[in-house]
Design a protein around this motif. Structure first.
Motif, PDB file in Angstrom:
ATOM      1  N   ARG A  96      -4.053 -26.357 -30.108  1.00 60.96           N
ATOM      2  CA  ARG A  96      -3.948 -27.501 -30.990  1.00 60.96           C
ATOM      3  C   ARG A  96      -4.059 -28.780 -30.165  1.00 60.96           C
ATOM      4  NH1 ARG A  96       0.908 -26.059 -35.322  1.00 60.96           N
ATOM      5  NH2 ARG A  96      -0.137 -24.259 -36.287  1.00 60.96           N
ATOM      6  N   LEU A  97      -4.664 -29.799 -30.779  1.00 61.90           N
ATOM      7  CA  LEU A  97      -4.901 -31.055 -30.089  1.00 61.90           C
ATOM      8  C   LEU A  97      -3.973 -32.126 -30.639  1.00 61.90           C
ATOM      9  CD1 LEU A  97      -8.807 -31.031 -30.054  1.00 61.90           C
ATOM     10  CD2 LEU A  97      -7.271 -30.349 -28.220  1.00 61.90           C
ATOM     11  N   TYR A  98      -3.412 -32.912 -29.733  1.00 63.04           N
ATOM     12  CA  TYR A  98      -2.554 -34.028 -30.097  1.00 63.04           C
ATOM     13  C   TYR A  98      -3.012 -35.253 -29.323  1.00 63.04           C
ATOM     14  CZ  TYR A  98       0.560 -30.526 -32.093  1.00 63.04           C
ATOM     15  OH  TYR A  98       1.086 -29.495 -32.837  1.00 63.04           O
ATOM     16  N   THR A 103      -2.161 -45.026 -26.656  1.00 64.22           N
ATOM     17  CA  THR A 103      -3.045 -44.946 -25.485  1.00 64.22           C
ATOM     18  C   THR A 103      -4.288 -44.100 -25.738  1.00 64.22           C
ATOM     19  OG1 THR A 103      -1.863 -43.017 -24.592  1.00 64.22           O
ATOM     20  CG2 THR A 103      -1.055 -45.215 -23.980  1.00 64.22           C
ATOM     21  N   GLY A 104      -4.246 -43.204 -26.729  1.00 69.40           N
ATOM     22  CA  GLY A 104      -5.391 -42.333 -26.979  1.00 69.40           C
ATOM     23  C   GLY A 104      -5.456 -41.127 -26.077  1.00 69.40           C
ATOM     24  N   VAL A 105      -4.440 -40.916 -25.250  1.00 68.55           N
ATOM     25  CA  VAL A 105      -4.405 -39.752 -24.370  1.00 68.55           C
ATOM     26  C   VAL A 105      -4.284 -38.482 -25.215  1.00 68.55           C
ATOM     27  CG1 VAL A 105      -3.145 -38.602 -22.516  1.00 68.55           C
ATOM     28  CG2 VAL A 105      -3.409 -41.093 -22.506  1.00 68.55           C
ATOM     29  N   THR A 106      -5.099 -37.475 -24.886  1.00 64.45           N
ATOM     30  CA  THR A 106      -5.147 -36.242 -25.669  1.00 64.45           C
ATOM     31  C   THR A 106      -4.468 -35.104 -24.916  1.00 64.45           C
ATOM     32  OG1 THR A 106      -7.242 -36.959 -26.632  1.00 64.45           O
ATOM     33  CG2 THR A 106      -6.665 -34.640 -26.884  1.00 64.45           C
ATOM     34  N   LEU A 107      -3.664 -34.334 -25.625  1.00 64.90           N
ATOM     35  CA  LEU A 107      -3.016 -33.153 -25.076  1.00 64.90           C
ATOM     36  C   LEU A 107      -3.528 -31.920 -25.801  1.00 64.90           C
ATOM     37  CD1 LEU A 107       0.731 -34.267 -24.752  1.00 64.90           C
ATOM     38  CD2 LEU A 107      -1.007 -34.207 -22.964  1.00 64.90           C
ATOM     39  N   ARG A 108      -3.700 -30.847 -25.066  1.00 63.54           N
ATOM     40  CA  ARG A 108      -4.097 -29.566 -25.641  1.00 63.54           C
ATOM     41  C   ARG A 108      -2.924 -28.597 -25.486  1.00 63.54           C
ATOM     42  NH1 ARG A 108      -9.206 -27.391 -26.579  1.00 63.54           N
ATOM     43  NH2 ARG A 108     -10.125 -29.101 -25.392  1.00 63.54           N
ATOM     44  N   ALA A 120       7.085 -38.057 -29.250  1.00 62.54           N
ATOM     45  CA  ALA A 120       7.021 -38.236 -30.696  1.00 62.54           C
ATOM     46  C   ALA A 120       5.858 -39.123 -31.103  1.00 62.54           C
ATOM     47  CB  ALA A 120       8.332 -38.836 -31.200  1.00 62.54           C
ATOM     48  N   GLU A 121       5.272 -39.863 -30.147  1.00 61.64           N
ATOM     49  CA  GLU A 121       4.174 -40.755 -30.480  1.00 61.64           C
ATOM     50  C   GLU A 121       2.841 -40.030 -30.597  1.00 61.64           C
ATOM     51  OE1 GLU A 121       6.115 -41.102 -27.872  1.00 61.64           O
ATOM     52  OE2 GLU A 121       7.451 -42.787 -28.367  1.00 61.64           O
ATOM     53  N   PHE A 122       2.822 -38.731 -30.362  1.00 63.33           N
ATOM     54  CA  PHE A 122       1.573 -37.979 -30.456  1.00 63.33           C
ATOM     55  C   PHE A 122       1.350 -37.517 -31.894  1.00 63.33           C
ATOM     56  CE2 PHE A 122       2.144 -37.850 -25.949  1.00 63.33           C
ATOM     57  CZ  PHE A 122       0.870 -37.775 -25.423  1.00 63.33           C
ATOM     58  N   GLU A 123       0.092 -37.588 -32.358  1.00 64.00           N
ATOM     59  CA  GLU A 123      -0.282 -37.136 -33.693  1.00 64.00           C
ATOM     60  C   GLU A 123      -1.277 -35.984 -33.574  1.00 64.00           C
ATOM     61  OE1 GLU A 123      -2.301 -40.133 -35.862  1.00 64.00           O
ATOM     62  OE2 GLU A 123      -3.741 -40.580 -34.271  1.00 64.00           O
ATOM     63  N   ARG A 124      -1.215 -35.088 -34.531  1.00 63.60           N
ATOM     64  CA  ARG A 124      -2.128 -33.945 -34.558  1.00 63.60           C
ATOM     65  C   ARG A 124      -3.528 -34.407 -34.956  1.00 63.60           C
ATOM     66  NH1 ARG A 124      -2.075 -28.610 -36.759  1.00 63.60           N
ATOM     67  NH2 ARG A 124      -4.082 -27.694 -36.166  1.00 63.60           N
ATOM     68  N   ASP A 126      -7.976 -33.084 -35.066  1.00 61.89           N
ATOM     69  CA  ASP A 126      -8.784 -31.892 -35.294  1.00 61.89           C
ATOM     70  C   ASP A 126      -9.695 -31.563 -34.118  1.00 61.89           C
ATOM     71  OD1 ASP A 126      -7.775 -31.432 -37.858  1.00 61.89           O
ATOM     72  OD2 ASP A 126      -9.087 -32.955 -38.685  1.00 61.89           O
ATOM     73  N   SER A 127     -10.221 -32.540 -33.429  1.00 65.24           N
ATOM     74  CA  SER A 127     -11.115 -32.260 -32.302  1.00 65.24           C
ATOM     75  C   SER A 127     -11.120 -33.448 -31.359  1.00 65.24           C
ATOM     76  CB  SER A 127     -12.537 -31.964 -32.785  1.00 65.24           C
ATOM     77  OG  SER A 127     -13.116 -33.133 -33.312  1.00 65.24           O
ATOM     78  N   LEU A 128     -11.665 -33.222 -30.175  1.00 64.57           N
ATOM     79  CA  LEU A 128     -11.689 -34.280 -29.177  1.00 64.57           C
ATOM     80  C   LEU A 128     -12.625 -35.420 -29.545  1.00 64.57           C
ATOM     81  CD1 LEU A 128     -11.713 -32.084 -25.955  1.00 64.57           C
ATOM     82  CD2 LEU A 128      -9.866 -33.560 -26.713  1.00 64.57           C
ATOM     83  N   TRP A 129     -13.665 -35.123 -30.351  1.00 59.63           N
ATOM     84  CA  TRP A 129     -14.653 -36.163 -30.642  1.00 59.63           C
ATOM     85  C   TRP A 129     -14.260 -37.062 -31.804  1.00 59.63           C
ATOM     86  CZ3 TRP A 129     -16.467 -35.907 -35.567  1.00 59.63           C
ATOM     87  CH2 TRP A 129     -16.422 -34.663 -36.209  1.00 59.63           C
ATOM     88  N   VAL A 130     -13.098 -36.834 -32.418  1.00 58.73           N
ATOM     89  CA  VAL A 130     -12.661 -37.736 -33.481  1.00 58.73           C
ATOM     90  C   VAL A 130     -12.460 -39.132 -32.895  1.00 58.73           C
ATOM     91  CG1 VAL A 130     -10.819 -38.265 -35.104  1.00 58.73           C
ATOM     92  CG2 VAL A 130     -11.557 -35.899 -34.782  1.00 58.73           C
ATOM     93  N   PRO A 131     -13.152 -40.160 -33.374  1.00 58.41           N
ATOM     94  CA  PRO A 131     -13.085 -41.491 -32.750  1.00 58.41           C
ATOM     95  C   PRO A 131     -11.703 -42.105 -32.881  1.00 58.41           C
ATOM     96  CG  PRO A 131     -14.228 -41.603 -34.851  1.00 58.41           C
ATOM     97  CD  PRO A 131     -14.007 -40.143 -34.560  1.00 58.41           C
TER      98      PRO A 131
END
Length: 276
Positions: A96-98, A103-108, A120-124, A126-131
């Motif tokens: 799952r991607l958050y 900051t836009g930092v992505t976690l897998r 808590a500031e991370f949101e779910r 769908d994919s890395l390419w979502v702008p």
């Protein structure tokens, strides 16, 4: 089967071309429609329907059956696309991607895993390419309420000024689609999910048909809005105005819901997992 369909199309098309020369010329003032139909609508439109907008009087009163079936066709088109394009088998993601909201930092995160503490500031997503564009998000959130308000105005004033259910429904649906494009389909689903859109499209058709049935049960003709006067506790003029408004609301609801459903299906290739 393919050749049978081709032969059918050629035959029907040939019949249409064969009958075309019998139609009156484009804009002919001596055509039956110009001599008999149009003058009656122009001269008797307000007296018969009490609708100041002649276009709405024709669409929702004189040819109310036609508009009702147009709404049913839109609903049928949405249902057909749902059955033909909807993909029911979803591939279960192993991760799952958050994304951090600032900051836009992505976690897998692996399936079944948890976010680290203090995240808590991370949101779910769908994919890395979502702008991720803060300007687009903020501008869309500011624009969407005004677009929706204008859509409601177009629906509510369709029988008095240019507008109506079809136009208002398209504008309202465009506002929801704008929000989904600016953010992602997951957030669009929080506002109007697939099930709610399908139910809303069916409800719009039922509102139109139900209004006609109510007039019929009250002793009048189908879609004879004057019969609603006793039910609405008003005079005949206001009853016709309210009846047209009710069916316009049904049309707008159906158009909006079908439009959003088509976006969800087409933008995600029927999987409803990622949008544009």
């Amino acid at each position: 089967m393919k050749y049978l369909a081709l032969i059918t199309i050629l035959l029907v098309g040939g019949l249409l071309f064969y009958g075309t020369p019998d139609f009156p010329a484009w804009g002919d003032p001596q055509s039956p429609a110009s001599l008999h139909v149009s003058p009656y609508y122009i001269e008797r439109g307000y007296a018969d329907t009490h609708a100041p907008n002649l276009v709405t009087a024709v669409l929702a009163d004189y040819r109310g059956y036609d508009t009702m079936f147009e709404t049913a066709v839109i609903f049928s088109a949405g249902i057909a696309c749902f059955f033909l394009l909807r993909v029911y088998r979803r591939k279960t993601a192993q991760t799952r991607l958050y994304r951090h909201t600032l900051t836009g930092v992505t976690l897998r995160i692996a399936k079944g895993g948890k976010l680290p503490e203090g995240s808590a500031e991370f949101e779910r997503i769908d994919s890395l390419w979502v702008p991720e564009d803060m300007i687009i998000k903020v501008c869309s959130r500011l624009i969407v309420p005004f677009v929706q308000l204008f859509a409601l105005y177009v629906v509510a004033h369709g029988h008095y000024s240019p507008g109506g259910g079809f136009q208002g429904g398209v504008i309202f649906g465009a506002a929801i689609i704008l929000y989904a494009i600016a953010h992602d389909m997951r957030r669009g689903f929080r506002r109007l999910n697939e099930k709610a859109a399908l139910l809303a499209s069916a409800a719009g058709v039922l509102i139109y048909v139900g209004t006609g049935l109510a007039c019929l049960l009250l002793g009048g003709n189908f879609l004879d809005y004057s019969m609603l006067a006793g039910l609405l506790h008003t005079d005949v003029v206001m009853a016709r105005s309210h009846g047209i408004l009710i069916v316009e609301i049904g049309v707008g609801l159906a158009v909006m819901a079908v439009m959003v459903s088509l976006y969800y299906i087409l933008s995600s290739a029927g999987r409803l997992d990622e949008g544009l």
